[in-house]
Design a protein around this motif. Structure first.
Motif, PDB file in Angstrom:
ATOM      1  N   MET A  98     -28.161  14.153  -0.918  1.00 48.12           N
ATOM      2  CA  MET A  98     -26.902  14.021  -0.198  1.00 48.12           C
ATOM      3  C   MET A  98     -27.082  14.372   1.281  1.00 48.12           C
ATOM      4  O   MET A  98     -26.644  13.615   2.165  1.00 48.12           O
ATOM      5  N   LEU A  99     -27.734  15.501   1.560  1.00 51.34           N
ATOM      6  CA  LEU A  99     -27.929  15.931   2.946  1.00 51.34           C
ATOM      7  C   LEU A  99     -28.828  14.961   3.708  1.00 51.34           C
ATOM      8  O   LEU A  99     -28.525  14.580   4.845  1.00 51.34           O
ATOM      9  N   GLN A 100     -29.922  14.551   3.082  1.00 51.96           N
ATOM     10  CA  GLN A 100     -30.862  13.670   3.770  1.00 51.96           C
ATOM     11  C   GLN A 100     -30.244  12.306   4.051  1.00 51.96           C
ATOM     12  O   GLN A 100     -30.461  11.726   5.128  1.00 51.96           O
ATOM     13  N   THR A 101     -29.469  11.783   3.121  1.00 49.11           N
ATOM     14  CA  THR A 101     -28.864  10.465   3.306  1.00 49.11           C
ATOM     15  C   THR A 101     -27.869  10.461   4.449  1.00 49.11           C
ATOM     16  O   THR A 101     -27.861   9.541   5.280  1.00 49.11           O
ATOM     17  N   CYS A 102     -27.017  11.495   4.521  1.00 47.31           N
ATOM     18  CA  CYS A 102     -26.012  11.496   5.588  1.00 47.31           C
ATOM     19  C   CYS A 102     -26.637  11.799   6.947  1.00 47.31           C
ATOM     20  O   CYS A 102     -26.188  11.276   7.970  1.00 47.31           O
ATOM     21  N   ILE A 103     -27.714  12.587   6.984  1.00 48.22           N
ATOM     22  CA  ILE A 103     -28.338  12.949   8.261  1.00 48.22           C
ATOM     23  C   ILE A 103     -29.294  11.864   8.761  1.00 48.22           C
ATOM     24  O   ILE A 103     -29.311  11.554   9.956  1.00 48.22           O
ATOM     25  N   VAL A 104     -30.086  11.291   7.875  1.00 49.09           N
ATOM     26  CA  VAL A 104     -31.072  10.286   8.289  1.00 49.09           C
ATOM     27  C   VAL A 104     -30.478   8.878   8.224  1.00 49.09           C
ATOM     28  O   VAL A 104     -30.417   8.175   9.237  1.00 49.09           O
ATOM     29  N   SER A 105     -30.023   8.465   7.053  1.00 46.76           N
ATOM     30  CA  SER A 105     -29.471   7.107   6.908  1.00 46.76           C
ATOM     31  C   SER A 105     -28.175   6.944   7.691  1.00 46.76           C
ATOM     32  O   SER A 105     -27.807   5.829   8.071  1.00 46.76           O
ATOM     33  N   GLY A 106     -27.480   8.059   7.937  1.00 49.54           N
ATOM     34  CA  GLY A 106     -26.249   8.002   8.728  1.00 49.54           C
ATOM     35  C   GLY A 106     -26.491   7.497  10.139  1.00 49.54           C
ATOM     36  O   GLY A 106     -25.558   7.054  10.816  1.00 49.54           O
ATOM     37  N   GLY A 107     -27.750   7.534  10.581  1.00 48.74           N
ATOM     38  CA  GLY A 107     -28.088   7.041  11.908  1.00 48.74           C
ATOM     39  C   GLY A 107     -27.814   5.556  12.088  1.00 48.74           C
ATOM     40  O   GLY A 107     -27.690   5.069  13.218  1.00 48.74           O
ATOM     41  N   SER A 108     -27.718   4.822  10.980  1.00 52.45           N
ATOM     42  CA  SER A 108     -27.444   3.380  11.056  1.00 52.45           C
ATOM     43  C   SER A 108     -25.993   3.051  10.701  1.00 52.45           C
ATOM     44  O   SER A 108     -25.646   1.876  10.569  1.00 52.45           O
ATOM     45  N   ALA A 109     -25.149   4.072  10.562  1.00 53.60           N
ATOM     46  CA  ALA A 109     -23.761   3.845  10.144  1.00 53.60           C
ATOM     47  C   ALA A 109     -22.995   2.959  11.112  1.00 53.60           C
ATOM     48  O   ALA A 109     -22.212   2.098  10.706  1.00 53.60           O
ATOM     49  N   LEU A 110     -23.199   3.145  12.406  1.00 53.98           N
ATOM     50  CA  LEU A 110     -22.503   2.331  13.398  1.00 53.98           C
ATOM     51  C   LEU A 110     -23.191   0.988  13.608  1.00 53.98           C
ATOM     52  O   LEU A 110     -22.518  -0.025  13.850  1.00 53.98           O
ATOM     53  N   PHE A 111     -24.514   0.955  13.505  1.00 56.34           N
ATOM     54  CA  PHE A 111     -25.239  -0.318  13.586  1.00 56.34           C
ATOM     55  C   PHE A 111     -24.755  -1.277  12.506  1.00 56.34           C
ATOM     56  O   PHE A 111     -24.533  -2.467  12.747  1.00 56.34           O
ATOM     57  N   ASN A 112     -24.599  -0.746  11.293  1.00 56.37           N
ATOM     58  CA  ASN A 112     -24.193  -1.582  10.163  1.00 56.37           C
ATOM     59  C   ASN A 112     -22.755  -2.081  10.296  1.00 56.37           C
ATOM     60  O   ASN A 112     -22.346  -2.989   9.569  1.00 56.37           O
ATOM     61  N   SER A 113     -22.008  -1.469  11.183  1.00 51.78           N
ATOM     62  CA  SER A 113     -20.603  -1.854  11.374  1.00 51.78           C
ATOM     63  C   SER A 113     -20.378  -2.538  12.717  1.00 51.78           C
ATOM     64  O   SER A 113     -19.222  -2.672  13.156  1.00 51.78           O
ATOM     65  N   ILE A 171     -16.834  -3.287  14.787  1.00 48.73           N
ATOM     66  CA  ILE A 171     -16.535  -2.523  16.005  1.00 48.73           C
ATOM     67  C   ILE A 171     -16.217  -3.469  17.159  1.00 48.73           C
ATOM     68  O   ILE A 171     -15.314  -3.206  17.963  1.00 48.73           O
ATOM     69  N   ARG A 172     -16.932  -4.600  17.226  1.00 51.20           N
ATOM     70  CA  ARG A 172     -16.708  -5.557  18.308  1.00 51.20           C
ATOM     71  C   ARG A 172     -15.421  -6.363  18.111  1.00 51.20           C
ATOM     72  O   ARG A 172     -14.817  -6.823  19.087  1.00 51.20           O
ATOM     73  N   ILE A 215     -13.567   4.672  15.698  1.00 52.86           N
ATOM     74  CA  ILE A 215     -14.990   4.549  15.353  1.00 52.86           C
ATOM     75  C   ILE A 215     -15.335   5.385  14.122  1.00 52.86           C
ATOM     76  O   ILE A 215     -16.203   5.006  13.324  1.00 52.86           O
ATOM     77  N   THR A 216     -14.650   6.487  13.953  1.00 43.15           N
ATOM     78  CA  THR A 216     -14.993   7.394  12.850  1.00 43.15           C
ATOM     79  C   THR A 216     -14.710   6.811  11.468  1.00 43.15           C
ATOM     80  O   THR A 216     -15.184   7.359  10.479  1.00 43.15           O
ATOM     81  N   ILE A 217     -13.963   5.699  11.380  1.00 44.88           N
ATOM     82  CA  ILE A 217     -13.764   5.107  10.046  1.00 44.88           C
ATOM     83  C   ILE A 217     -15.071   4.511   9.533  1.00 44.88           C
ATOM     84  O   ILE A 217     -15.254   4.385   8.313  1.00 44.88           O
ATOM     85  N   TYR A 218     -15.979   4.178  10.444  1.00 44.94           N
ATOM     86  CA  TYR A 218     -17.254   3.589  10.019  1.00 44.94           C
ATOM     87  C   TYR A 218     -18.227   4.669   9.554  1.00 44.94           C
ATOM     88  O   TYR A 218     -19.069   4.408   8.686  1.00 44.94           O
ATOM     89  N   THR A 219     -18.116   5.856  10.118  1.00 46.86           N
ATOM     90  CA  THR A 219     -18.913   6.967   9.576  1.00 46.86           C
ATOM     91  C   THR A 219     -18.230   7.525   8.328  1.00 46.86           C
ATOM     92  O   THR A 219     -18.905   8.048   7.442  1.00 46.86           O
ATOM     93  N   THR A 276     -17.354   4.362  24.771  1.00 50.35           N
ATOM     94  CA  THR A 276     -18.531   3.761  25.412  1.00 50.35           C
ATOM     95  C   THR A 276     -19.626   3.370  24.443  1.00 50.35           C
ATOM     96  O   THR A 276     -20.592   2.716  24.853  1.00 50.35           O
ATOM     97  N   ILE A 277     -19.494   3.730  23.183  1.00 50.49           N
ATOM     98  CA  ILE A 277     -20.581   3.497  22.222  1.00 50.49           C
ATOM     99  C   ILE A 277     -20.859   2.002  22.027  1.00 50.49           C
ATOM    100  O   ILE A 277     -21.985   1.597  21.719  1.00 50.49           O
ATOM    101  N   ILE A 278     -19.863   1.174  22.258  1.00 50.38           N
ATOM    102  CA  ILE A 278     -20.039  -0.269  22.070  1.00 50.38           C
ATOM    103  C   ILE A 278     -21.115  -0.836  22.997  1.00 50.38           C
ATOM    104  O   ILE A 278     -21.778  -1.839  22.677  1.00 50.38           O
ATOM    105  N   PHE A 279     -21.346  -0.195  24.119  1.00 49.47           N
ATOM    106  CA  PHE A 279     -22.353  -0.680  25.070  1.00 49.47           C
ATOM    107  C   PHE A 279     -23.775  -0.399  24.585  1.00 49.47           C
ATOM    108  O   PHE A 279     -24.730  -0.922  25.162  1.00 49.47           O
ATOM    109  N   TYR A 280     -23.918   0.430  23.569  1.00 50.51           N
ATOM    110  CA  TYR A 280     -25.243   0.764  23.033  1.00 50.51           C
ATOM    111  C   TYR A 280     -25.588  -0.065  21.795  1.00 50.51           C
ATOM    112  O   TYR A 280     -26.700   0.017  21.294  1.00 50.51           O
ATOM    113  N   LEU A 281     -24.612  -0.822  21.300  1.00 49.82           N
ATOM    114  CA  LEU A 281     -24.848  -1.600  20.081  1.00 49.82           C
ATOM    115  C   LEU A 281     -25.586  -2.902  20.389  1.00 49.82           C
ATOM    116  O   LEU A 281     -25.471  -3.435  21.467  1.00 49.82           O
TER     117      LEU A 281
END
Length: 261
Positions: A76-91, A95-96, A102-106, A256-261
């Protein structure tokens, strides 16, 4: 702040549908489907308990359920900390297209992680039936509160990971290495007495938040006792720190996060 929560509530059907779809996609075309969330930790537990049980001369029954509880919480901890790094990428496409918080995607990611945690706990319950039914009773009494305490932690870590992974592309690899180190210096499969031989190790064991996350599950399911007040204090304090960090990070970067996607 109140309006922000209203927006999250109004979009509940949207992000809950995305979370359900993630769970379906995860096991698409699999013959066993969601059963893998139960089978995988059970088989890993059997292998680890036999190998490490021999190495550390531990009784197989107690040590196996000890390892299983550690695997479930650690996943549980590893998935949310490591795999969570792609939570916004996958959405990114949502987002666009939509002006949703934004927090609904996390939150979507946190719901999936929490759902898998609950399903993996079935494996622990099944093992508990054969190991000691009284432990299962203690576990059922404490599990609702444990899930309630874990969820904001998972959402907070997923939010921090989501923003970090979007802004810093090396985040998943770096965090995977850090989590691997923490895995071997935390009581995931090492028992408490293994940390008592050295004063520094003992202090690390007592102050390590992971110890207390694990105790919320281990105390009832392994030792048939309620978690201590100190366990709950550590978890609540960690929750507060993680949620506050996630809140501040979201407030600073949401527009501003949209500019990093």
């Amino acid at each position: 702040m109140k309006e922000y929560w209203k927006k999250i509530y109004k979009t509940r059907y949207f992000w809950s549908h995305l979370a359900k779809n993630d769970l379906k996609t995860r096991f698409r075309r699999s013959k066993l489907g969601l059963l893998w969330t139960i089978i995988q930790p059970l088989f890993l537990t059997i292998i680890m308990s036999v190998v490490f049980g021999v190495v550390f001369q531990q009784p197989l029954g107690e040590y196996s359920i000890y390892i299983l509880s550690g695997i479930i919480v650690w996943d549980m901890l590893q998935t949310c900390i490591v795999s969570g790094g792609s939570a916004l990428f996958n959405s990114e496409q949502y987002i666009r297209q939509f002006n949703h918080p934004i927090t609904i995607y996390t939150l979507r990611h946190a719901v999936v992680v929490s759902a898998i945690f609950c399903m993996e706990m079935i494996a622990l319950a099944v093992w508990g039936v054969f190991y000691s039914p009284i432990n299962l009773l203690f576990g059922c009494l404490t599990l609702p509160l444990t899930i309630l305490l874990f969820f904001p932690l998972v959402w907070g870590f997923s939010t921090i990971a989501g923003y970090s992974g979007t802004k810093y592309r090396d985040y998943p690899q770096i965090m995977a290495l850090i989590m691997q180190i923490l895995y071997y210096i935390s009581p995931v499969f090492f028992k408490q007495e293994m940390f008592m031989s050295n004063q520094i190790l003992k202090l690390w064991f007592e102050l390590n938040p992971i110890t207390h996350f694990l105790n919320l599950v281990r105390a009832p399911f392994v030792y048939a006792e309620f978690p201590t007040v100190m366990d709950y204090i550590f978890v609540l304090f960690t929750n507060f720190a993680v949620v506050l960090w996630a809140f501040l990070l979201n407030r600073k970067n949401e527009k501003t996060i949209i500019f990093y996607l």
